[in-house]
Design a protein around this motif. Sequence first.
Motif, PDB file in Angstrom:
ATOM      1  N   GLU A  41      30.383  27.329  31.465  1.00  0.00           N
ATOM      2  CA  GLU A  41      29.970  25.460  31.725  1.00  0.00           C
ATOM      3  C   GLU A  41      30.627  25.234  29.841  1.00  0.00           C
ATOM      4  OE1 GLU A  41      28.159  27.418  33.723  1.00  0.00           O
ATOM      5  OE2 GLU A  41      28.408  26.639  35.248  1.00  0.00           O
ATOM      6  N   GLY A  42      30.313  26.759  29.470  1.00  0.00           N
ATOM      7  CA  GLY A  42      29.587  25.573  27.313  1.00  0.00           C
ATOM      8  C   GLY A  42      32.179  25.658  27.420  1.00  0.00           C
ATOM      9  N   ALA A  94      37.140  19.709  29.042  1.00  0.00           N
ATOM     10  CA  ALA A  94      36.898  18.305  29.854  1.00  0.00           C
ATOM     11  C   ALA A  94      36.789  17.449  29.293  1.00  0.00           C
ATOM     12  CB  ALA A  94      35.930  18.481  30.930  1.00  0.00           C
ATOM     13  N   ALA A  95      35.947  17.657  27.956  1.00  0.00           N
ATOM     14  CA  ALA A  95      35.950  16.006  27.470  1.00  0.00           C
ATOM     15  C   ALA A  95      37.587  15.651  26.453  1.00  0.00           C
ATOM     16  CB  ALA A  95      34.860  16.282  26.117  1.00  0.00           C
ATOM     17  N   ALA A 155      21.042  21.825  34.273  1.00  0.00           N
ATOM     18  CA  ALA A 155      21.839  22.653  33.393  1.00  0.00           C
ATOM     19  C   ALA A 155      21.300  22.493  32.377  1.00  0.00           C
ATOM     20  CB  ALA A 155      23.675  21.968  33.244  1.00  0.00           C
ATOM     21  N   ALA A 156      21.119  21.549  32.038  1.00  0.00           N
ATOM     22  CA  ALA A 156      19.767  21.374  30.253  1.00  0.00           C
ATOM     23  C   ALA A 156      18.642  22.541  30.794  1.00  0.00           C
ATOM     24  CB  ALA A 156      18.704  20.108  30.540  1.00  0.00           C
ATOM     25  N   TYR A 209      24.224  23.802  19.062  1.00  0.00           N
ATOM     26  CA  TYR A 209      25.217  24.954  20.164  1.00  0.00           C
ATOM     27  C   TYR A 209      24.413  24.672  21.404  1.00  0.00           C
ATOM     28  CZ  TYR A 209      27.573  28.646  22.326  1.00  0.00           C
ATOM     29  OH  TYR A 209      27.937  29.192  23.769  1.00  0.00           O
ATOM     30  N   PHE A 212      27.676  20.632  37.553  1.00  0.00           N
ATOM     31  CA  PHE A 212      28.967  20.497  35.866  1.00  0.00           C
ATOM     32  C   PHE A 212      29.750  20.794  37.295  1.00  0.00           C
ATOM     33  CE2 PHE A 212      31.774  22.303  33.527  1.00  0.00           C
ATOM     34  CZ  PHE A 212      31.838  21.555  32.732  1.00  0.00           C
ATOM     35  N   GLY A 271      28.860  13.406  27.406  1.00  0.00           N
ATOM     36  CA  GLY A 271      30.135  14.260  27.164  1.00  0.00           C
ATOM     37  C   GLY A 271      31.182  15.139  27.869  1.00  0.00           C
ATOM     38  N   ILE A 272      31.688  14.353  28.888  1.00  0.00           N
ATOM     39  CA  ILE A 272      32.747  14.611  29.694  1.00  0.00           C
ATOM     40  C   ILE A 272      33.434  13.481  29.405  1.00  0.00           C
ATOM     41  CG2 ILE A 272      34.081  14.666  31.742  1.00  0.00           C
ATOM     42  CD1 ILE A 272      31.832  17.349  32.097  1.00  0.00           C
ATOM     43  N   LEU A 287      32.846  17.475  37.279  1.00  0.00           N
ATOM     44  CA  LEU A 287      33.881  17.252  37.206  1.00  0.00           C
ATOM     45  C   LEU A 287      34.610  16.177  38.090  1.00  0.00           C
ATOM     46  CD1 LEU A 287      34.831  20.793  35.399  1.00  0.00           C
ATOM     47  CD2 LEU A 287      34.314  18.405  34.258  1.00  0.00           C
ATOM     48  N   LYS A 335      35.245  13.228  38.665  1.00  0.00           N
ATOM     49  CA  LYS A 335      34.653  11.519  37.825  1.00  0.00           C
ATOM     50  C   LYS A 335      36.796  12.416  37.808  1.00  0.00           C
ATOM     51  CE  LYS A 335      31.775  12.360  34.016  1.00  0.00           C
ATOM     52  NZ  LYS A 335      30.441  12.511  34.675  1.00  0.00           N
ATOM     53  N   PHE A 360      26.821  23.459  24.284  1.00  0.00           N
ATOM     54  CA  PHE A 360      27.363  24.306  25.277  1.00  0.00           C
ATOM     55  C   PHE A 360      26.335  24.724  26.599  1.00  0.00           C
ATOM     56  CE2 PHE A 360      29.781  23.468  21.427  1.00  0.00           C
ATOM     57  CZ  PHE A 360      30.602  22.946  21.934  1.00  0.00           C
ATOM     58  N   VAL A 361      24.949  25.332  25.695  1.00  0.00           N
ATOM     59  CA  VAL A 361      24.475  25.719  27.161  1.00  0.00           C
ATOM     60  C   VAL A 361      23.359  25.046  28.276  1.00  0.00           C
ATOM     61  CG1 VAL A 361      22.881  27.195  28.116  1.00  0.00           C
ATOM     62  CG2 VAL A 361      24.116  27.720  25.964  1.00  0.00           C
ATOM     63  N   GLN A 362      22.734  23.672  27.066  1.00  0.00           N
ATOM     64  CA  GLN A 362      22.177  22.718  28.343  1.00  0.00           C
ATOM     65  C   GLN A 362      23.523  21.719  29.031  1.00  0.00           C
ATOM     66  OE1 GLN A 362      18.515  22.338  26.419  1.00  0.00           O
ATOM     67  NE2 GLN A 362      17.866  24.642  25.238  1.00  0.00           N
ATOM     68  N   LEU A 363      24.218  21.424  27.979  1.00  0.00           N
ATOM     69  CA  LEU A 363      25.088  20.330  28.240  1.00  0.00           C
ATOM     70  C   LEU A 363      24.170  19.186  27.944  1.00  0.00           C
ATOM     71  CD1 LEU A 363      26.803  21.753  31.565  1.00  0.00           C
ATOM     72  CD2 LEU A 363      27.414  22.461  29.456  1.00  0.00           C
ATOM     73  N   GLN A 364      23.923  18.402  26.869  1.00  0.00           N
ATOM     74  CA  GLN A 364      23.116  17.531  26.541  1.00  0.00           C
ATOM     75  C   GLN A 364      23.928  17.244  25.530  1.00  0.00           C
ATOM     76  OE1 GLN A 364      18.626  18.856  27.166  1.00  0.00           O
ATOM     77  NE2 GLN A 364      18.682  17.891  29.000  1.00  0.00           N
ATOM     78  N   TRP A 390      25.968   9.227  26.085  1.00  0.00           N
ATOM     79  CA  TRP A 390      27.431   9.973  26.758  1.00  0.00           C
ATOM     80  C   TRP A 390      26.907  10.866  27.036  1.00  0.00           C
ATOM     81  CZ3 TRP A 390      30.607  13.369  23.754  1.00  0.00           C
ATOM     82  CH2 TRP A 390      31.946  13.542  24.230  1.00  0.00           C
ATOM     83  N   ASP A 414      29.669  31.990  29.810  1.00  0.00           N
ATOM     84  CA  ASP A 414      29.321  30.918  30.133  1.00  0.00           C
ATOM     85  C   ASP A 414      30.099  29.937  29.813  1.00  0.00           C
ATOM     86  OD1 ASP A 414      29.863  30.992  27.251  1.00  0.00           O
ATOM     87  OD2 ASP A 414      27.836  29.713  26.442  1.00  0.00           O
ATOM     88  N   GLN A 443      33.509  22.426  29.435  1.00  0.00           N
ATOM     89  CA  GLN A 443      32.717  20.802  28.810  1.00  0.00           C
ATOM     90  C   GLN A 443      33.220  20.631  27.968  1.00  0.00           C
ATOM     91  OE1 GLN A 443      30.920  19.858  26.298  1.00  0.00           O
ATOM     92  NE2 GLN A 443      30.193  18.233  26.764  1.00  0.00           N
ATOM     93  N   PRO A 444      34.489  21.557  26.519  1.00  0.00           N
ATOM     94  CA  PRO A 444      35.085  20.619  25.503  1.00  0.00           C
ATOM     95  C   PRO A 444      36.063  20.157  25.811  1.00  0.00           C
ATOM     96  CG  PRO A 444      33.975  22.783  24.976  1.00  0.00           C
ATOM     97  CD  PRO A 444      33.022  22.474  25.804  1.00  0.00           C
TER      98      PRO A 444
END
Lengths: 409, 299
Positions: free
Chosen positions: A66-67, A73-74, A372-373, B257, A89, B48-49, A93, A96, B261-265, B46, A64, A70-71
């Motif tokens: 993106e998983g 990138a944050a 992504a959701a 989680y 995703f 997340g980024i 990036l 932004k 980290f999967v749904q990025l919500q 927010w 994954d 993502q942190p």
Amino acid sequence: MRRIIVLFLAIFLVLGAGLASAQKVTLTVALMSSDIPEATQAFLDAFVAENPDIQIDFTSLPDDVEGFLQPKAASGELPDYMSINGGSFGAGLVDKGLILDLRGTFADKNTIDAVKPQFTSPMGKLFGIAGGVSTSVIYYQVKAFKDLGITPPDNWEDFLVACEKLKKAGKTPLIITPADGTIANTLWSWGFANNIVAKYPDYAKRFREGTMPLDTPEFADVFAKAKVLYDKGYTQEGAVSTLYMDGNQMYIQGKAVQQFAGSWLAGSLLKTDFETGIYMPPWNAKGKTKVPIVATETGWAVAEGPHKAQATRLLDWMNGKGFHYYQNARGNIPDLKDPMGPIKLDQRMKTYLDKLYSYKLTSGLWFEFIPAATMQLIPKLYQEVLLGQKTPREAAAAFDKAAKDAVKK
Amino acid sequence: MERRGLTEAQRRQIVCFLFTLPALAVVFVFFLFPMLRSLVLSFTNWDGIGHDFQWVGLKNFATVVTDSSFRQVVVNTLYLIVIYVPVLNVIALLLAVAVYNSGRAGNIYKSMLFFPNLLSMTVIALIWKIIYNNGGILNQFLKAVGLKILARDWLGLPQTVLPAMSFTIIWFAVGYYLLIYLAGLNTVPVELYESAEVEGVTRTQKLFRITIPLIAPSVTINIVLSTIGIITLFDLPFVLTRGGPGYLSETLALHVYFYAFVQLQTTYALALAVLLGMFAILITSIQLRLLRRREEASR
């Protein structure tokens, strides 16, 4: 006196080594490469050998992507060079300003145009270079088919007939892997392509706008096909809890006649001890033209930061002189105008590609267009449908709601 | 040199405070600040980024709680608490009583029972995945001994996935809780048992009338720790089942989680994490209150 000389020499050597390493730039590189660890090390070593001013701090990414990113990138800690998938995703990036717009790079110029839309943001920025063209296929044991007089089926109805013959012969007809997200590469994507894309060729735009009608019998059938295979006993025992890697191993060990998997596995699944063939998944109804998958491999991106010039050099190298290291290990389908090195593509895959490229209407893989959701939902819904906890229609409705909610958010 | 206006006690307090500052800074930077920041962000949109966000009130909480999977995930967590906490503590306590004062053999048993705790939970999950797999060791064993009818996809069926997971957690954790009970048993005066024996008290009576009342603080610690362990359980279901089939083995922590980290919500994940924290505080407060009352009653 001797001690003093030795001491000076030691100081000189330490300082010298320090200065030498100070001149080098350390690139942080994070690649999804758990299936080809040796080849990854080989191409990174080859790049460093050609670029002595660069050293590499390498991390192997989990599936994954993106998983993982993502942190990072944050917290503003994206690796200088990273794997990235086509889809929303990466687009976020680049828009932004966290990763580079790669338009105009050598890698951009050397890549075929067909794989660029999936890596282009709504603002028109190219955020990644695909690692190749991808699709998913059915790998099958040629001997088992021959023994039972089965030819690769061309539509869903014939596929069920073939599975029935295999089952009656005491064999496991097909491996499916609904325990993780990889079922989305196979049953979901092919079902979506053949049931939905033919009717809505502008599916990607509709997903973005939240106007894709999915609470429909056609979309429910995407889940229902898996249920039919499971209920008729055409899948392996314990199918619901089978993970991607387990499924691949089962096929390699000859425990099932067919494995529905990605073209990126050609490097291992076409090298089995028994003869393996491939054919196009017949997820189309009888009399209807197939809508096959032509999509992108996970690609590469460059972070905005102090090392972007060096990371772009790695990107250009990976999409030029260094591409064959990666391609030869995976056996995947190149997307370069000039691969600049020996490409190893299995003849079976070449034949398959000639046929694949003859189709006018094709579809992408799930991650290129769904929000992504909703990604996590696909394996969950398949599991619930297979166990009878949800009907295919309920699964379709749940997915429809999630996709629309994601756009609203 | 003496500073005017400060008493000896006050100066000592200031020095003590200064000595604790580094530790407080670590707690603030790595624990309190992220916690407060998460709490604040759970009321925003927010992404997340980036750095921009707007207040959305309780919208994230409402979305998370009304999600169709939420109920199932809460039920799973409660199921694990109800099954795991009592069963684990009963087994750990009985084993502690059995191996206490058993000499060298007792030490071997203690080492064996504690051994799984030396391994990471991920390793444990991988081992048990191999055992539970459809073609795994358990099914092979059942088939070999003529119990083929019992062989099944342990991790793929709604009826078996949570019991299978509970069994693994108990197997993993029992040694740790056993040690806490053993520490409690060490505090019980031997004379009490000797007097009881003279009085002709049975083993069961000794357990319920002497041992359990006197190791009540250990019982309290173990019950609270095992409950928190389940509420925050993540690694085992992640490796063993990924929360499947469907949501049938997904815990609250795993759900956080997947949101993050999967749904990025991210904000949904933060909202659920806040609820998870509140749930943990609530449950453990209730337990502590009840157990402390019981401890006092047994004194």
